[in-house]
Scaffold this motif. Structure first.
Motif, PDB file in Angstrom:
ATOM      1  N   ASP A 242      28.221   6.651  36.571  1.00 39.84           N
ATOM      2  CA  ASP A 242      29.020   7.004  37.746  1.00 39.84           C
ATOM      3  C   ASP A 242      28.855   6.021  38.898  1.00 39.84           C
ATOM      4  N   TYR A 243      28.392   4.811  38.619  1.00 41.49           N
ATOM      5  CA  TYR A 243      28.290   3.794  39.665  1.00 41.49           C
ATOM      6  C   TYR A 243      29.629   3.090  39.838  1.00 41.49           C
ATOM      7  N   ALA A 244      29.921   2.722  41.089  1.00 36.76           N
ATOM      8  CA  ALA A 244      31.169   2.017  41.374  1.00 36.76           C
ATOM      9  C   ALA A 244      30.935   0.523  41.606  1.00 36.76           C
ATOM     10  N   GLY A 245      29.785   0.029  41.231  1.00 35.81           N
ATOM     11  CA  GLY A 245      29.442  -1.391  41.345  1.00 35.81           C
ATOM     12  C   GLY A 245      28.192  -1.650  40.533  1.00 35.81           C
ATOM     13  N   LYS A 246      27.801  -2.913  40.442  1.00 37.66           N
ATOM     14  CA  LYS A 246      26.603  -3.227  39.652  1.00 37.66           C
ATOM     15  C   LYS A 246      25.350  -2.723  40.370  1.00 37.66           C
ATOM     16  N   ILE A 247      24.353  -2.394  39.588  1.00 40.27           N
ATOM     17  CA  ILE A 247      23.057  -1.977  40.128  1.00 40.27           C
ATOM     18  C   ILE A 247      22.257  -3.236  40.450  1.00 40.27           C
ATOM     19  N   ASN A 248      21.740  -3.314  41.654  1.00 39.41           N
ATOM     20  CA  ASN A 248      21.023  -4.502  42.099  1.00 39.41           C
ATOM     21  C   ASN A 248      19.549  -4.486  41.725  1.00 39.41           C
ATOM     22  N   CYS A 249      18.937  -3.301  41.750  1.00 40.08           N
ATOM     23  CA  CYS A 249      17.492  -3.230  41.615  1.00 40.08           C
ATOM     24  C   CYS A 249      17.113  -1.810  41.211  1.00 40.08           C
ATOM     25  N   LEU A 250      15.987  -1.671  40.512  1.00 46.85           N
ATOM     26  CA  LEU A 250      15.451  -0.343  40.222  1.00 46.85           C
ATOM     27  C   LEU A 250      13.930  -0.398  40.296  1.00 46.85           C
ATOM     28  N   ASP A 251      13.320   0.755  40.553  1.00 50.76           N
ATOM     29  CA  ASP A 251      11.863   0.814  40.660  1.00 50.76           C
ATOM     30  C   ASP A 251      11.375   2.186  40.233  1.00 50.76           C
ATOM     31  N   PHE A 252      10.260   2.193  39.485  1.00 47.24           N
ATOM     32  CA  PHE A 252       9.575   3.436  39.143  1.00 47.24           C
ATOM     33  C   PHE A 252       8.466   3.700  40.147  1.00 47.24           C
TER      34      PHE A 252
ATOM     35  N   VAL B 172      14.156   4.997  41.281  1.00 50.05           N
ATOM     36  CA  VAL B 172      15.145   4.816  42.339  1.00 50.05           C
ATOM     37  C   VAL B 172      15.958   3.567  42.035  1.00 50.05           C
ATOM     38  N   THR B 173      17.247   3.610  42.347  1.00 42.87           N
ATOM     39  CA  THR B 173      18.125   2.456  42.144  1.00 42.87           C
ATOM     40  C   THR B 173      18.895   2.140  43.425  1.00 42.87           C
ATOM     41  N   SER B 174      19.300   0.884  43.551  1.00 45.27           N
ATOM     42  CA  SER B 174      20.216   0.459  44.620  1.00 45.27           C
ATOM     43  C   SER B 174      21.397  -0.230  43.965  1.00 45.27           C
ATOM     44  N   SER B 175      22.564  -0.111  44.582  1.00 43.55           N
ATOM     45  CA  SER B 175      23.777  -0.587  43.923  1.00 43.55           C
ATOM     46  C   SER B 175      24.737  -1.236  44.911  1.00 43.55           C
ATOM     47  N   ASP B 176      25.633  -2.067  44.355  1.00 44.60           N
ATOM     48  CA  ASP B 176      26.687  -2.687  45.158  1.00 44.60           C
ATOM     49  C   ASP B 176      27.656  -1.671  45.741  1.00 44.60           C
ATOM     50  N   ASP B 177      27.663  -0.431  45.240  1.00 46.87           N
ATOM     51  CA  ASP B 177      28.519   0.590  45.846  1.00 46.87           C
ATOM     52  C   ASP B 177      27.863   1.224  47.071  1.00 46.87           C
ATOM     53  N   ASP B 178      26.785   0.592  47.575  1.00 47.09           N
ATOM     54  CA  ASP B 178      26.047   1.009  48.779  1.00 47.09           C
ATOM     55  C   ASP B 178      25.233   2.277  48.565  1.00 47.09           C
TER      56      ASP B 178
ATOM     57  N   SER C 114      13.210  14.602  32.934  1.00 47.55           N
ATOM     58  CA  SER C 114      14.351  15.465  32.610  1.00 47.55           C
ATOM     59  C   SER C 114      15.667  14.694  32.562  1.00 47.55           C
ATOM     60  N   ALA C 115      15.608  13.384  32.895  1.00 44.43           N
ATOM     61  CA  ALA C 115      16.813  12.536  32.911  1.00 44.43           C
ATOM     62  C   ALA C 115      17.892  13.149  33.803  1.00 44.43           C
ATOM     63  N   THR C 116      17.510  13.483  35.028  1.00 39.65           N
ATOM     64  CA  THR C 116      18.455  14.097  35.966  1.00 39.65           C
ATOM     65  C   THR C 116      18.523  13.298  37.258  1.00 39.65           C
ATOM     66  N   LEU C 117      19.717  13.243  37.829  1.00 44.06           N
ATOM     67  CA  LEU C 117      19.927  12.648  39.141  1.00 44.06           C
ATOM     68  C   LEU C 117      19.539  13.679  40.197  1.00 44.06           C
ATOM     69  N   LEU C 118      18.572  13.329  41.032  1.00 48.06           N
ATOM     70  CA  LEU C 118      18.084  14.260  42.049  1.00 48.06           C
ATOM     71  C   LEU C 118      18.833  14.117  43.360  1.00 48.06           C
ATOM     72  N   LYS C 119      19.201  12.891  43.718  1.00 43.33           N
ATOM     73  CA  LYS C 119      19.800  12.690  45.035  1.00 43.33           C
ATOM     74  C   LYS C 119      20.541  11.363  45.087  1.00 43.33           C
ATOM     75  N   THR C 120      21.654  11.358  45.831  1.00 45.69           N
ATOM     76  CA  THR C 120      22.396  10.132  46.104  1.00 45.69           C
ATOM     77  C   THR C 120      22.641  10.033  47.598  1.00 45.69           C
ATOM     78  N   THR C 121      22.319   8.875  48.178  1.00 46.12           N
ATOM     79  CA  THR C 121      22.642   8.626  49.579  1.00 46.12           C
ATOM     80  C   THR C 121      23.424   7.319  49.657  1.00 46.12           C
TER      81      THR C 121
ATOM     82  N   HIS D 169      24.557  -1.110  56.121  1.00 43.30           N
ATOM     83  CA  HIS D 169      23.669  -2.195  55.718  1.00 43.30           C
ATOM     84  C   HIS D 169      23.740  -2.517  54.222  1.00 43.30           C
ATOM     85  N   GLY D 170      24.240  -1.588  53.411  1.00 44.86           N
ATOM     86  CA  GLY D 170      24.210  -1.789  51.972  1.00 44.86           C
ATOM     87  C   GLY D 170      22.810  -1.599  51.416  1.00 44.86           C
ATOM     88  N   ALA D 171      22.666  -1.832  50.110  1.00 47.42           N
ATOM     89  CA  ALA D 171      21.383  -1.619  49.434  1.00 47.42           C
ATOM     90  C   ALA D 171      21.181  -2.738  48.415  1.00 47.42           C
TER      91      ALA D 171
END
Length: 329
Positions: free
Chosen positions: A24-34, A42-48, A57-64, A69-71
């Motif tokens: 469900d991302y609208a752009g490429k993912i720039n970075c991820l970290d455990f 956590v991930t950051s993406s070009d879709d800000d 559990s392989a679940t999305l907990l939160k999206t901001t 500034h972007g991410a």
């Protein structure tokens, strides 16, 4: 979903398969970290967007979303709901680095000083210090509790930074294949050692220490991967990947330090084991023991979970890889 990490072997890693995909991302993912201690990613993406996942559990907990500034680069602090994130926009305002709370979506602090994009970001494993490397040819050392920069290292080229797992040493890679090692408690005295990655003058795009502190993993902007002895700087092994347009490959150690994952399609490579006492080790190729293709596009980020038999890859989608579970009869 993600099982506790046991001893990895060739059979286990060859059997890694897709466990979950988030498209469900609208752009490429720039970075991820455990997170180091919690089962979070956590991930950051070009879709800000910044997105927080539970990996068991392989679940999305939160999206901001961060439209102003972007991410770009992102990493956890020690607190499971607090992160550091670099900006993609408005870099001229010097608000290039932010300390964010995902719990209530607040910016806890701006860290001002860099004049260009941040390309490397890492948190100390033992205290509130962290480092950022920027295309403004500087590495800055910070403390989460203080707005002001605590130290600046001026250098040539694109910088890449990493702490060892004990937080006692940090490495800075720079132009010409030079790796400088600093004592994190007295970095103002200058590096205590300098290595040269002989024969390859490409800029280092990423640097990581193995968990045992004995090896360093370098990824260069021309898609070469090297494993170095962290004490003497000797090349232990190397590998070259097929280049992908506008993509800088990332590589990562498994937690036991015996394998490296990297790729466009994802490779898992066995690190040749040598007796490293008082011998000069010739550089040999990493041995490819597995190759997977998610068919989603070039891999823009990947990491192995610190405490789980799992790794994650990112492109325009996020993929969780886990050991293949045989069907029970």
């Amino acid at each position: 979903m993600a099982a506790a990490l046991s001893q990895l072997d060739d059979e286990t890693v060859r059997g890694m398969a897709i466990g979950a995909v988030f498209t469900d991302y609208a752009g490429k993912i720039n970075c991820l970290d455990f997170h180091r201690k919690e089962d979070l990613l956590v991930t950051s993406s070009d879709d800000d967007s910044i997105r927080l996942y539970n990996i068991t559990s392989a679940t999305l907990l939160k999206t901001t979303y961060h439209r102003k500034h972007g991410a770009d680069r992102i990493c956890f602090t020690h607190h499971p709901s607090s992160i550091l994130c670099s900006s993609r926009y408005n870099l001229e305002s010097a608000e290039s680095l932010r300390y964010l709370s995902l719990y209530d979506n607040r910016c806890l602090r701006y860290f001002k000083g860099h004049k260009d994009r941040i390309v490397s970001l890492c948190m100390s494993p033992v205290n509130d210090s962290f480092m950022s490397g920027s295309l403004d040819h500087s590495v800055r050392i910070w403390d989460l509790r203080v707005n002001a920069c605590q130290g600046i290292l001026r250098l040539r080229g694109r910088p890449s930074v990493a702490y060892d797992q004990q937080g006692l040493v940090f490495a800075v890679a720079m132009e010409g294949g030079a790796i400088k090692l600093f004592d994190s408690r007295s970095y103002d005295k200058g590096p205590f050692d300098t290595f040269l990655v002989g024969g390859d003058t490409a800029e280092v795009s990423d640097i990581k220490f193995s968990n045992d502190g004995k090896s360093m993993l370098l990824t260069t902007t021309n898609n070469h991967i090297y494993v170095l002895d962290a004490y003497g700087g000797d090349k232990r092994c190397g590998f070259s990947l097929e280049p992908s347009p506008n993509v800088i490959n990332e590589a990562a150690f498994t937690p036991d330090g015996q394998y490296v994952i990297s790729g466009e399609t994802t490779f898992l490579m066995d690190i040749p084991i040598h007796d490293t006492v008082n011998v000069v080790i010739p550089c040999v190729d990493l041995v490819t023991i597995a190759c997977w293709n998610s068919h989603i596009g070039p891999i823009t980020a990947l990491k192995w979970a610190p405490r789980r038999a799992m790794f994650a890859t990112a492109s325009t989608a996020l993929t969780f890889w886990i050991p293949n579970q045989p069907n029970s009869s």
